[in-house]
Design an enzyme around this catalytic site. Sequence first.
Site, PDB file in Angstrom:
ATOM      1  N   PHE A 108       0.870  -1.176   0.000  1.00 57.26           N
ATOM      2  CA  PHE A 108       0.000   0.000   0.000  1.00 57.26           C
ATOM      3  C   PHE A 108       0.904   1.222   0.000  1.00 57.26           C
ATOM      4  CE2 PHE A 108      -2.235   3.206   2.599  1.00 57.26           C
ATOM      5  CZ  PHE A 108      -3.512   3.206   2.066  1.00 57.26           C
ATOM      6  N   TRP A 144       8.877   4.465   2.449  1.00 62.26           N
ATOM      7  CA  TRP A 144       8.574   3.625   3.630  1.00 62.26           C
ATOM      8  C   TRP A 144       7.530   2.574   3.306  1.00 62.26           C
ATOM      9  CZ3 TRP A 144      12.380   5.662   6.035  1.00 62.26           C
ATOM     10  CH2 TRP A 144      12.532   7.024   6.189  1.00 62.26           C
ATOM     11  N   THR A 159       5.934  -0.840   3.158  1.00 60.91           N
ATOM     12  CA  THR A 159       6.008  -2.206   3.698  1.00 60.91           C
ATOM     13  C   THR A 159       5.697  -3.190   2.572  1.00 60.91           C
ATOM     14  OG1 THR A 159       5.235  -1.418   5.837  1.00 60.91           O
ATOM     15  CG2 THR A 159       5.055  -3.783   5.452  1.00 60.91           C
ATOM     16  N   ARG A 218      -5.459   0.506  11.250  1.00 60.16           N
ATOM     17  CA  ARG A 218      -5.047   0.943  12.593  1.00 60.16           C
ATOM     18  C   ARG A 218      -5.455  -0.068  13.661  1.00 60.16           C
ATOM     19  NH1 ARG A 218      -6.316   7.242  10.873  1.00 60.16           N
ATOM     20  NH2 ARG A 218      -4.345   7.430   9.717  1.00 60.16           N
ATOM     21  N   GLU A 260       1.068   3.894   9.857  1.00 66.40           N
ATOM     22  CA  GLU A 260      -0.401   3.928   9.726  1.00 66.40           C
ATOM     23  C   GLU A 260      -0.997   5.080  10.551  1.00 66.40           C
ATOM     24  OE1 GLU A 260      -2.547   0.416   9.045  1.00 66.40           O
ATOM     25  OE2 GLU A 260      -0.801  -0.656   8.299  1.00 66.40           O
TER      26      GLU A 260
HETATM   27  N1  CAA Z   1     -11.623   8.110   8.084  1.00 65.70           N
HETATM   28  C1  CAA Z   1     -12.314   8.393   6.955  1.00 65.70           C
HETATM   29  N2  CAA Z   1     -12.156   9.550   6.310  1.00 65.70           N
HETATM   30  C2  CAA Z   1     -11.271  10.422   6.806  1.00 65.70           C
HETATM   31  C3  CAA Z   1     -10.519  10.192   7.968  1.00 65.70           C
HETATM   32  C4  CAA Z   1     -10.731   8.955   8.623  1.00 65.70           C
HETATM   33  N3  CAA Z   1     -10.067   8.619   9.731  1.00 65.70           N
HETATM   34  N4  CAA Z   1      -9.716  11.254   8.218  1.00 65.70           N
HETATM   35  C5  CAA Z   1      -9.954  12.140   7.231  1.00 65.70           C
HETATM   36  N5  CAA Z   1     -10.883  11.627   6.377  1.00 65.70           N
HETATM   37  C6  CAA Z   1     -11.451  12.248   5.181  1.00 65.70           C
HETATM   38  C7  CAA Z   1     -12.275  13.495   5.490  1.00 65.70           C
HETATM   39  O1  CAA Z   1     -13.594  13.151   5.829  1.00 65.70           O
HETATM   40  C8  CAA Z   1     -12.176  14.242   4.168  1.00 65.70           C
HETATM   41  O2  CAA Z   1     -13.026  13.609   3.237  1.00 65.70           O
HETATM   42  P1  CAA Z   1     -14.017  14.458   2.268  1.00 65.70           P
HETATM   43  O3  CAA Z   1     -13.200  15.543   1.659  1.00 65.70           O
HETATM   44  O4  CAA Z   1     -14.542  13.449   1.298  1.00 65.70           O
HETATM   45  O5  CAA Z   1     -15.091  15.004   3.163  1.00 65.70           O
HETATM   46  C9  CAA Z   1     -10.753  13.932   3.699  1.00 65.70           C
HETATM   47  O6  CAA Z   1     -10.375  12.714   4.364  1.00 65.70           O
HETATM   48  C10 CAA Z   1      -9.756  15.008   4.044  1.00 65.70           C
HETATM   49  O7  CAA Z   1      -9.768  15.171   5.428  1.00 65.70           O
HETATM   50  P2  CAA Z   1      -9.261  16.489   6.141  1.00 65.70           P
HETATM   51  O8  CAA Z   1      -9.845  17.687   5.484  1.00 65.70           O
HETATM   52  O9  CAA Z   1      -9.525  16.310   7.594  1.00 65.70           O
HETATM   53  O10 CAA Z   1      -7.706  16.482   5.778  1.00 65.70           O
HETATM   54  P3  CAA Z   1      -6.473  16.955   6.631  1.00 65.70           P
HETATM   55  O11 CAA Z   1      -5.370  17.124   5.688  1.00 65.70           O
HETATM   56  O12 CAA Z   1      -6.844  18.086   7.528  1.00 65.70           O
HETATM   57  O13 CAA Z   1      -6.187  15.685   7.601  1.00 65.70           O
HETATM   58  C11 CAA Z   1      -5.313  13.473   8.040  1.00 65.70           C
HETATM   59  C12 CAA Z   1      -6.074  14.389   7.085  1.00 65.70           C
HETATM   60  C13 CAA Z   1      -6.320  12.895   9.030  1.00 65.70           C
HETATM   61  C14 CAA Z   1      -4.198  14.161   8.786  1.00 65.70           C
HETATM   62  C15 CAA Z   1      -4.740  12.394   7.112  1.00 65.70           C
HETATM   63  O14 CAA Z   1      -3.861  12.998   6.185  1.00 65.70           O
HETATM   64  C16 CAA Z   1      -4.042  11.284   7.839  1.00 65.70           C
HETATM   65  O15 CAA Z   1      -4.683  10.380   8.355  1.00 65.70           O
HETATM   66  N6  CAA Z   1      -2.685  11.311   7.834  1.00 65.70           N
HETATM   67  C17 CAA Z   1      -1.902  10.201   8.279  1.00 65.70           C
HETATM   68  C18 CAA Z   1      -1.571   9.335   7.103  1.00 65.70           C
HETATM   69  C19 CAA Z   1      -1.230   7.940   7.486  1.00 65.70           C
HETATM   70  O16 CAA Z   1      -1.865   7.316   8.329  1.00 65.70           O
HETATM   71  N7  CAA Z   1      -0.229   7.397   6.817  1.00 65.70           N
HETATM   72  C20 CAA Z   1       0.125   6.032   6.992  1.00 65.70           C
HETATM   73  C21 CAA Z   1       0.915   5.576   5.808  1.00 65.70           C
HETATM   74  S1  CAA Z   1       0.510   3.953   5.322  1.00 65.70           S
HETATM   75  C22 CAA Z   1       1.431   2.920   6.279  1.00 65.70           C
HETATM   76  O17 CAA Z   1       2.051   3.300   7.225  1.00 65.70           O
HETATM   77  C23 CAA Z   1       1.311   1.519   5.872  1.00 65.70           C
HETATM   78  C24 CAA Z   1       2.466   0.649   6.169  1.00 65.70           C
HETATM   79  O18 CAA Z   1       3.258   0.403   5.311  1.00 65.70           O
HETATM   80  C25 CAA Z   1       2.531  -0.037   7.474  1.00 65.70           C
END
Ligand code: CAA
Length: 381
Positions: free
Chosen positions: A123, A156, A158, A243, A363
């Site tokens: 992913f 990064w 996985t 998560r 994540e």
């Molecule tokens: N569930 C569902 N939808 C969500 C959400 C959630 N937890 N969080 C945000 N959204 C949606 C919002 O509803 C919005 O959707 P719409 O425009 O359709 O209404 C959209 O996402 C944008 O949201 P925001 O306006 O709140 O955006 P933001 O920039 O202010 O914040 C954030 C977004 C929550 C910080 C997001 O960027 C985030 O979660 N960041 C962390 C990213 C992450 O987890 N990365 C992990 C990498 S993958 C990994 O690690 C895998 C691996 O290899 C192990």
Amino acid sequence: MNFEFTEDHLMIKESAMDFAQNEIAPSAVQRDKNAEFPYEIVKKMGELGFMGMMVSPEYGGAGLDTISYILAMIEFSKVDASVGVIMSVNNSLVCYGLEKYGSDFIKQNYLVPLAKGEKLGAFALSEPEAGSDATKQKTTADKDGDFYVLNGIKNWITNGTTADYTLVIASTDKEKAHKGISTFLVEKGTKGFGYGVKEDKLGIRSSDTCSLTFESCRVPAANMVWDEGRGFNFAMNTLNGGRIGIAAQAIGVAEASLDASIKYAKERKAFGQTISNFQAIQFKLSDMAVKVDAAKLLTFKAAALKDADKPYYKEAAMAKLYASKISVECALEAIQIHGGYGYVREYLVERYLRDSKITEIYEGTSEIQKMVIARALLDQK
Ligand code: CAA
């Protein structure tokens, strides 16, 4: 409210425990030392149904619930958190998203082999300048006839070099910001798809983490997952489930720290008696046990909500936030209880500290989980 597992859950836990002890544990130390990917183990996990646990049997999966998945994730991560993350990415971030949002073509051609464990998934969301701030995708996907042409770098990742199929999140329309982001399934070997250097990590060393490069990489339009412009929603929705999986991974490591500490405290003698007789040690063990149980309750609650098709994103963030925190704390206490022996590789607890730390980072960092929780509390999402 029912705190009992079903007979089926207990059977899954038992079979995961057997597999963990007999197949994963014996080579875990060596794989950590040499940063060796567990190819054979992952293959056997696939044969036993652990790589597509929640996918419907119609698409080659085991058709189980999230509770079963969490139980298995805990058992595997207890002996090797690297195996935990490999399994978690395939189940939560790849199979789940494909089953929920993929077209029939994608499900038949890609989900089936992924769920059967014949193929492995990755992913790819993070980028050098888009980690926590995930909407700032620089990777682009430009339409060209029946293809999209991908350009950019992912970081990064996985299962980066080992994955057969990688879900790549990319911008299809910069003007629309996060509403112009889409998801593509890219096959290994596609021209223009390359790998950066494999990361030399502090922990989860036998998992494969690397950067990916896309240079004029042509991907069939049929490999777009869900609709154009829904890629960011795809990533967020799959990460909510992811998560819960990472919370389970963190719990596995925390429980391993507790078990090792109990065993050592009963064996180690100081001042003429086993150290388990000292209140200083007993209080540490009690604190660790409470934390592990509290993390489990949060995680099973999030999993139960998901299984009941109820909103669970806040609970998933709470579970990951707390489980990852206590995982590091339990590993640190385990080292303290082991004294000097805890600081050397001969005992396993130093690995638990190295493996636990990443659960506070990937994540979604702990800071991002707090942001997600606060926004839910304040009704800002
Ligand atoms: N569930 C569902 N939808 C969500 C959400 C959630 N937890 N969080 C945000 N959204 C949606 C919002 O509803 C919005 O959707 P719409 O425009 O359709 O209404 C959209 O996402 C944008 O949201 P925001 O306006 O709140 O955006 P933001 O920039 O202010 O914040 C954030 C977004 C929550 C910080 C997001 O960027 C985030 O979660 N960041 C962390 C990213 C992450 O987890 N990365 C992990 C990498 S993958 C990994 O690690 C895998 C691996 O290899 C192990």
